[in-house]
Design a protein around this motif. Structure first.
Motif, PDB file in Angstrom:
ATOM      1  N   TRP A 174     149.320  69.483  23.817  1.00 38.39           N
ATOM      2  CA  TRP A 174     148.995  70.352  24.923  1.00 38.39           C
ATOM      3  C   TRP A 174     148.073  68.489  26.233  1.00 38.39           C
ATOM      4  O   TRP A 174     148.091  68.380  25.703  1.00 38.39           O
ATOM      5  N   LEU A 176     147.587  67.673  28.508  1.00 36.57           N
ATOM      6  CA  LEU A 176     145.597  69.009  29.654  1.00 36.57           C
ATOM      7  C   LEU A 176     146.294  68.418  30.975  1.00 36.57           C
ATOM      8  O   LEU A 176     146.167  69.679  31.668  1.00 36.57           O
ATOM      9  N   ASP A 213     150.541  77.853  30.714  1.00 30.30           N
ATOM     10  CA  ASP A 213     149.094  77.268  30.498  1.00 30.30           C
ATOM     11  C   ASP A 213     148.409  78.190  28.326  1.00 30.30           C
ATOM     12  O   ASP A 213     148.489  79.704  28.528  1.00 30.30           O
ATOM     13  N   LEU A 221     138.908  72.417  26.018  1.00 30.37           N
ATOM     14  CA  LEU A 221     139.206  72.538  26.866  1.00 30.37           C
ATOM     15  C   LEU A 221     138.199  71.338  28.028  1.00 30.37           C
ATOM     16  O   LEU A 221     137.253  70.919  27.619  1.00 30.37           O
ATOM     17  N   TRP A 225     138.522  72.398  33.838  1.00 26.45           N
ATOM     18  CA  TRP A 225     139.653  72.786  33.722  1.00 26.45           C
ATOM     19  C   TRP A 225     139.551  74.031  34.969  1.00 26.45           C
ATOM     20  O   TRP A 225     138.941  74.985  35.041  1.00 26.45           O
TER      21      TRP A 225
END
Length: 249
Positions: A174, A176, A213, A221, A225
């Motif tokens: 991902w 992020l 998400d 995370l 975040w």
């Protein structure tokens, strides 16, 4: 390896409103998702949708299977009820304590056409799985849901525990930082939106982003975040919409 890309801030396009968009946003934001036509006429007016435009849009939406009509009441079709459930889950995702295990789904079916492959990819992404390489999907086992039983016809599922640091695997699966940048951009746009149409347009983009998400365990995370902040902002707007309909949550 395939990266599960999220939109960059400049790509979080705020799509222009149509009569269909307004009607769907109103119905998706209320429970039960149904409204009499007289209420719809009143509610869409601040969004610049006139009565004749609304009635034409409602007719098209019934014909397309978006809505069902009983007397003078319009309600979401079963297909869009599933979309409402996904939006509800985006607002309040069901999670459980993470103990280090990962869900893994390996596609075993062959001979599927492009449309079938695309549909399966969409289903797996909606389950918040990410593709490590073609046909191999995984995520931390931290969601309070089971995989649909019919996936067994096209895939095998496993519980796995990678050897390497889980944060390294998350970084491969991902983007992020890109997701967080887009979330912050959307929060800013929503905060500065003025007028019903601008606010609806901004929060429609917010909920689309929330649907992507990954809902990862907090320990995987970044410290800053913005996922929960974005959910809180959307929850506030949904309460605002529900109050305008006369159904405060």
């Amino acid at each position: 390896m395939r990266m599960n890309v999220s939109a960059e801030p400049d790509e979080a396009v705020l799509r222009p409103l149509s009569a269909r968009s307004v009607v769907l946003s109103l119905l998706l934001g209320v429970h039960p998702p149904e409204l009499p036509v007289k209420d719809l006429v009143r509610l869409v007016e601040p969004f610049g949708v006139g009565g004749s435009t609304l009635r034409a849009a409602l007719s098209r939406m019934v014909a397309a299977g978006d809505l069902r009509r009983t007397d003078a009441v319009y309600r979401l079709s079963d297909r869009l009820l599933a979309r409402q459930r996904r939006q509800d889950d985006a607002l309040q995702p069901r999670t459980r304590a993470w103990r280090g295990d990962w869900e893994m789904v390996v596609i075993t079916a062959t001979g599927r056409g492009p449309a079938q492959r695309a549909e399966l990819r969409s289903r797996l992404a909606a389950l918040r799985l990410a593709e490590l390489r073609e046909g191999v999907w995984l995520r931390p086992a931290s969601l309070g849901r089971s995989l649909p039983g019919d996936l067994a016809r096209v895939a095998l599922s496993y519980t796995a525990r990678p050897d390497g640091p889980p944060r390294d695997l998350v970084a491969r699966l991902w983007p992020l930082e890109a997701w967080a940048d887009t979330a912050r951009s959307l929060l800013d746009r929503a905060a500065h939106a003025r007028g019903p149409a601008d606010r609806l347009t901004a929060f429609a983009a917010v909920v689309r982003h929330l649907l992507t998400d990954p809902v990862l365990p907090p320990e995987l995370l970044p410290a800053d975040w913005p996922g929960e902040t974005l959910r809180t902002a959307y929850a506030g707007y949904r309460q605002e919409l529900a109050a305008s309909v006369g159904r405060p949550e």
